[in-house]
Motif scaffolding. Structure first.
Motif, PDB file in Angstrom:
ATOM      1  N   GLN A   4      -7.864   3.098  -4.853  1.00 22.01           N
ATOM      2  CA  GLN A   4      -7.148   2.019  -5.741  1.00 22.01           C
ATOM      3  C   GLN A   4      -6.010   1.259  -4.970  1.00 22.01           C
ATOM      4  N   ASN A   5      -5.527   1.571  -3.933  1.00 25.91           N
ATOM      5  CA  ASN A   5      -4.845   0.704  -3.098  1.00 25.91           C
ATOM      6  C   ASN A   5      -5.415  -0.245  -2.166  1.00 25.91           C
ATOM      7  N   LEU A   6      -6.519   0.199  -1.661  1.00 21.69           N
ATOM      8  CA  LEU A   6      -7.372  -0.414  -0.720  1.00 21.69           C
ATOM      9  C   LEU A   6      -8.655  -1.421  -1.228  1.00 21.69           C
ATOM     10  N   PRO A   7      -8.757  -2.458  -0.832  1.00 11.64           N
ATOM     11  CA  PRO A   7      -9.894  -3.260  -1.506  1.00 11.64           C
ATOM     12  C   PRO A   7     -11.114  -2.670  -0.550  1.00 11.64           C
ATOM     13  N   ARG A   8     -11.508  -1.491  -0.668  1.00 11.22           N
ATOM     14  CA  ARG A   8     -12.747  -1.042   0.349  1.00 11.22           C
ATOM     15  C   ARG A   8     -13.970  -1.623   0.093  1.00 11.22           C
ATOM     16  N   GLU A   9     -14.282  -1.847  -1.143  1.00 18.49           N
ATOM     17  CA  GLU A   9     -15.383  -2.365  -1.636  1.00 18.49           C
ATOM     18  C   GLU A   9     -15.766  -3.712  -1.190  1.00 18.49           C
ATOM     19  N   PRO A  10     -14.838  -4.809  -1.138  1.00 22.50           N
ATOM     20  CA  PRO A  10     -15.443  -6.104  -0.524  1.00 22.50           C
ATOM     21  C   PRO A  10     -15.010  -6.218   0.701  1.00 22.50           C
TER      22      PRO A  10
ATOM     23  N   MET B 245       5.171  10.983   2.827  1.00 19.66           N
ATOM     24  CA  MET B 245       5.004   9.729   2.943  1.00 19.66           C
ATOM     25  C   MET B 245       3.585   9.167   2.650  1.00 19.66           C
ATOM     26  N   LEU B 246       3.213   7.958   1.971  1.00 21.99           N
ATOM     27  CA  LEU B 246       2.012   7.738   1.925  1.00 21.99           C
ATOM     28  C   LEU B 246       1.200   8.410   0.766  1.00 21.99           C
ATOM     29  N   GLU B 247       1.673   9.243   0.145  1.00 21.32           N
ATOM     30  CA  GLU B 247       0.955  10.168  -0.855  1.00 21.32           C
ATOM     31  C   GLU B 247       1.017   9.705  -2.152  1.00 21.32           C
ATOM     32  N   GLY B 248       1.734   8.352  -2.252  1.00 19.84           N
ATOM     33  CA  GLY B 248       1.696   7.602  -3.651  1.00 19.84           C
ATOM     34  C   GLY B 248       2.888   7.504  -4.148  1.00 19.84           C
ATOM     35  N   ASP B 249       3.119   6.339  -4.889  1.00 19.75           N
ATOM     36  CA  ASP B 249       4.743   6.008  -5.222  1.00 19.75           C
ATOM     37  C   ASP B 249       5.267   7.028  -6.517  1.00 19.75           C
TER      38      ASP B 249
ATOM     39  N   ILE C  33       0.856  -1.169  -0.110  1.00 19.42           N
ATOM     40  CA  ILE C  33       0.074  -0.104   0.047  1.00 19.42           C
ATOM     41  C   ILE C  33       0.851   1.266   0.004  1.00 19.42           C
ATOM     42  N   CYS C  34       0.670   2.025  -0.868  1.00 25.83           N
ATOM     43  CA  CYS C  34       1.624   3.166  -1.215  1.00 25.83           C
ATOM     44  C   CYS C  34       0.897   4.715  -1.149  1.00 25.83           C
ATOM     45  N   LYS C  35      -0.678   4.258  -0.943  1.00 25.02           N
ATOM     46  CA  LYS C  35      -1.392   5.709  -0.571  1.00 25.02           C
ATOM     47  C   LYS C  35      -2.813   5.146  -0.202  1.00 25.02           C
TER      48      LYS C  35
END
Length: 330
Positions: free
Chosen positions: A120-126, A170-174, A114-116
């Protein structure tokens, strides 16, 4: 259960020999920044590794994230595929056998980068709780890292903000900073399944690329290091509740190798009671912002250094490491 615990305790590890420095982060504030900085400085210059205790992250919070990763691994393959890491990016899910540090030895682990903290990075829907719990924990790791960066500034006697300001994304995207939270699950090794572990490893030998890495693990599972000045691989061992910190290659370059980037690997344990149980860990890889010039002169002025010496950015150095390891960015 008691027999297994006794067998674990008898392992010859750096923990059992009290070799790894322990740094207490209790009451992290201005009054302890200097003390933590000096302890971290000593650990990085002498060992390249340390344990952080009283860091403020509850065991239940970390275990909750491990449970959420287990939930992800239980999802149907077609859902997991939506979140697989694609060529050209550093985030997403990678199944066992894909990553190979030496280019040929399969690595038996599930990982999720996980970079952000976005959809897009996290499977929030399932898995909505997956996203919430990981966001919570990631922010905790970010807070600890920011404190440690300030402590290093004090220890190295560099201008205030040199590290903190150059890790501000940090953690704002690669695309702007390669800092990554990685969830890892090493499956149990079942010896009666032919070929499962033959010629394989849990994680190949390497040094981390960035500034430093914070590692939380649920048990002893085969983590080995080569301490500075030694080519011998030594088992680290497990200190319950502690977070392991080790220096990365960018920090070693920045400090003109005063701080060590420690080679490490995760082998398949020979002890049956360890190899036959799965193992979780979480690694938080701290990187400078991509545009940051990694100039050792920032930290240690050296009049003998050539002013014509090329200075690379953090991004350029990381891409070189990716190319050396994978042949392309991966």
């Amino acid at each position: 259960m008691i027999k297994n615990k006794i067998a674990d305790d008898k392992l010859d590890t750096l923990v059992s020999k009290s070799v790894v420095p322990i740094i207490d982060l209790a009451h992290c504030g201005k009054t302890v920044v200097n003390r933590v900085g000096q302890q971290l400085h000593k650990a990085f210059t002498e060992k390249g590794i340390a344990f952080l205790v009283n860091h403020g992250i509850a065991d239940e919070k970390i275990k909750g994230v491990w449970d959420q990763f287990d939930n992800f691994l239980d999802l149907p393959a077609e859902i997991q595929d939506r979140y697989r890491r694609k060529n050209g990016v550093n985030y997403g899910y990678v199944s066992p056998g894909i990553e190979r540090f030496d280019g040929k030895t399969p690595e038996l682990r599930h990982t999720y980068n996980i970079c952000k903290l976005d959809d897009q990075n996290l499977p929030r829907e399932p898995l909505p709780e997956f996203a919430d719990e990981i966001t919570n924990l990631t922010n905790d790791f970010k807070t600890i890292s920011s404190f440690l960066l300030k402590a290093m500034e004090v220890a190295l006697e560099v201008p205030p903000g040199l590290f903190a300001e150059n890790h501000s994304q940090m953690l704002e995207g690669d695309d702007v900073n390669m800092t990554t939270l990685r969830m890892i699950y090493y499956p149990a090794i079942v010896d009666d399944e032919p070929g499962q572990s033959e010629g394989a490893i849990r994680c190949g030998a390497h040094v981390d690329y960035g500034t430093f890495t914070l590692l939380s693990q649920d048990s002893e599972g085969g983590l080995e290091v080569q301490l500075p000045g030694s080519e011998k691989w030594q088992r680290v061992g497990h200190l319950p509740g502690a977070i392991l910190i080790n220096g990365g290659e960018l920090l070693s370059i920045w400090t003109k190798q005063r701080y060590h980037a420690l080679p490490h690997r995760v082998v398949i344990p020979e002890q049956e009671q360890i190899r036959t149980r799965g193992r979780h860990s979480i690694a938080y890889f701290v990187h400078p912002d991509n545009k940051t010039p990694i100039d050792p002169q920032d930290i240690q002025k050296d009049e003998a250094s050539s002013s014509n010496e090329k200075i690379y950015t953090a991004y350029e150095l990381i891409q070189k490491k990716f190319n050396d390891t994978y042949g392309q960015r991966s």
